[in-house]
Design a protein around this motif. Structure first.
Motif, PDB file in Angstrom:
ATOM      1  N   THR A  27       0.819  -1.218   0.000  1.00  0.00           N
ATOM      2  CA  THR A  27       0.000   0.000   0.000  1.00  0.00           C
ATOM      3  C   THR A  27       0.853   1.269   0.000  1.00  0.00           C
ATOM      4  OG1 THR A  27      -0.160  -0.187   2.418  1.00  0.00           O
ATOM      5  CG2 THR A  27      -1.983  -1.102   1.110  1.00  0.00           C
ATOM      6  N   ALA A  30       1.446   2.066  -3.464  1.00  0.00           N
ATOM      7  CA  ALA A  30       0.247   2.684  -4.030  1.00  0.00           C
ATOM      8  C   ALA A  30       0.183   4.174  -3.693  1.00  0.00           C
ATOM      9  CB  ALA A  30      -1.003   1.972  -3.520  1.00  0.00           C
ATOM     10  N   SER A  31       0.509   4.530  -2.449  1.00  0.00           N
ATOM     11  CA  SER A  31       0.475   5.939  -2.038  1.00  0.00           C
ATOM     12  C   SER A  31       1.458   6.768  -2.857  1.00  0.00           C
ATOM     13  CB  SER A  31       0.794   6.062  -0.547  1.00  0.00           C
ATOM     14  OG  SER A  31      -0.167   5.390   0.239  1.00  0.00           O
ATOM     15  N   GLN A  60      -4.633  -0.991  -4.092  1.00  0.00           N
ATOM     16  CA  GLN A  60      -5.470  -0.691  -2.930  1.00  0.00           C
ATOM     17  C   GLN A  60      -6.691  -1.601  -2.856  1.00  0.00           C
ATOM     18  OE1 GLN A  60      -5.944   3.440  -3.911  1.00  0.00           O
ATOM     19  NE2 GLN A  60      -4.393   4.123  -2.447  1.00  0.00           N
ATOM     20  N   LEU A  64      -6.725  -3.631   0.431  1.00  0.00           N
ATOM     21  CA  LEU A  64      -7.594  -3.005   1.426  1.00  0.00           C
ATOM     22  C   LEU A  64      -9.071  -3.326   1.235  1.00  0.00           C
ATOM     23  CD1 LEU A  64      -5.891   0.518   1.296  1.00  0.00           C
ATOM     24  CD2 LEU A  64      -5.471  -1.305   2.975  1.00  0.00           C
ATOM     25  N   SER A  70      -9.240   4.803   1.113  1.00  0.00           N
ATOM     26  CA  SER A  70      -8.114   5.066   0.209  1.00  0.00           C
ATOM     27  C   SER A  70      -8.499   4.771  -1.238  1.00  0.00           C
ATOM     28  CB  SER A  70      -6.901   4.219   0.616  1.00  0.00           C
ATOM     29  OG  SER A  70      -6.411   4.600   1.876  1.00  0.00           O
ATOM     30  N   VAL A  71      -9.301   3.730  -1.413  1.00  0.00           N
ATOM     31  CA  VAL A  71      -9.812   3.423  -2.749  1.00  0.00           C
ATOM     32  C   VAL A  71     -10.678   4.582  -3.240  1.00  0.00           C
ATOM     33  CG1 VAL A  71     -11.355   1.895  -4.046  1.00  0.00           C
ATOM     34  CG2 VAL A  71      -9.695   0.929  -2.428  1.00  0.00           C
ATOM     35  N   THR A  74      -8.488   7.516  -4.371  1.00  0.00           N
ATOM     36  CA  THR A  74      -7.870   7.290  -5.676  1.00  0.00           C
ATOM     37  C   THR A  74      -8.908   7.339  -6.795  1.00  0.00           C
ATOM     38  OG1 THR A  74      -6.151   5.937  -4.628  1.00  0.00           O
ATOM     39  CG2 THR A  74      -6.422   5.717  -7.009  1.00  0.00           C
TER      40      THR A  74
END
Length: 342
Positions: A27, A30-31, A60, A64, A70-71, A74
């Motif tokens: 993750t 991903a960030s 994500q 997650l 967070s999804v 994005t």
């Protein structure tokens, strides 16, 4: 652009380290991909930002779950990018999905929900769906005022969005109230020389121009209406005085009397018709004028006007001279006089 260019190698180096240390599906990777996507967008490299967001979203969702905030974040970034790229229909389901996730996870009155509502409102406005954008902006404003207070800069941004939307909808007075309140908040919070203040001033300037144009249009419309009313009354009074109030000439509307918008051949026919109604002698100069008008009409492509006009006239009815080529303004019983061209 200079600072953005300097940031690019830093993000790339961070991404390489994370991928090596944590694996390509972590993750944190991903960030960093999202941050890189934002940077590319700010640099105008939209096509390069797109795969970064897509890869971050896939990581994500896998790590997650599809309903994580967070999804949603994005998805919002991806939807905004699609909108800027002009892919409005593709952006819409992304923004709607982000909103649904945030409302479920954070509650309907969270500021993140307000941010997504603003993005959705912007998207609707870009799609020309102004009425659908209005409740989205209004709801975002209500959330921000409650959560952040009436004088927060986020409130000013929502007010500005609402003001521009109302201006586009023609609600100029309401738009002025929103834009002026936004300007006051930004001046108090950011100072008189901030770029947001400049943007607010520009929007108010555009509104003032629109208001002036609208007032001028309405004034012009009033003047034209009054002038046409006076002219029509004068013509009708002259008709009654000349022919009497039951003479067939009274069936011919005002526009025919002044020959507005008709072709030369049609004018020649009308003049001949009026002479017949009035009993006026047909003189040699009348014949010459009629021949010249008819010739001009034929040269300009209106040679059919006389024959078509005769058919329409003999059709009877109060509104003579109907035409498919323009807007009817004749009597209520027939097709009316059209403002058609030659």
């Amino acid at each position: 652009m200079g600072k953005l260019e300097e940031a690019l190698p830093l993000y790339n180096r961070a991404l390489a380290i994370q991928e090596k240390a944590l694996g390509p599906d972590h993750t944190s990777v991903a960030s960093t991909l999202v941050n890189l996507g934002i940077l590319m967008s700010d640099m105008g490299k939209l096509e390069e930002a797109l795969p970064l967001y897509n890869r971050a979203l896939a990581i994500q969702e896998k790590a997650l779950g599809p309903d994580h905030t967070s999804v949603a974040s994005t998805l919002g970034n991806l939807g905004s990018l699609m909108s800027v790229m002009g892919k409005l229909e593709e952006a819409l389901p992304l923004c709607n999905r982000a909103l649904a996730i945030e409302e479920k996870a954070l509650g309907p009155d969270h500021t993140s929900v307000a941010d997504t509502l603003v993005n959705l409102g912007n998207l609707m406005r870009d799609m020309g769906k102004l009425e659908e954008a209005l409740p989205l902006y209004n709801r975002a404003l209500a959330i921000e005022e409650k959560a952040l207070g009436p004088d927060h800069t986020s409130v000013a941004i929502s007010l500005s969005n609402l003001g521009v939307l109302m201006r586009d909808m023609g609600k100029l007075d309401e738009a002025g109230a929103k834009l002026n309140r936004a300007l006051m908040i930004q001046e108090n919070a950011l100072g008189l020389n901030h770029s947001y203040v400049a943007e607010a001033l520009c929007e108010i300037g555009v509104l003032m121009r629109a208001t002036n144009i609208e007032e001028t249009r309405k004034r012009s419309q009033r003047i034209r209406s009054q002038a046409c009313g006076v002219a029509a009354r004068n013509v009708e009074e002259r008709k009654v005085a000349t022919y009497g109030d039951v003479h067939p000439h009274q069936l011919v509307p005002f526009g025919v009397e002044v020959y507005g918008g008709l072709g030369p051949a049609a004018v020649a026919f009308l003049k001949r018709t009026q002479r017949r109604f009035s009993g006026r002698r047909y003189l040699a100069e009348d014949a010459a004028e009629e021949d010249e008008l008819t010739k001009r009409g034929t040269r300009r492509g209106t040679g059919e006007d006389e024959r078509a006009g005769r058919r329409r006239f003999h059709g009877g009815g109060r509104g003579c001279w109907g035409s498919a080529g323009g807007k009817a303004v004749g009597g209520g019983g027939g097709p009316g006089l059209a403002n058609g061209g030659e």
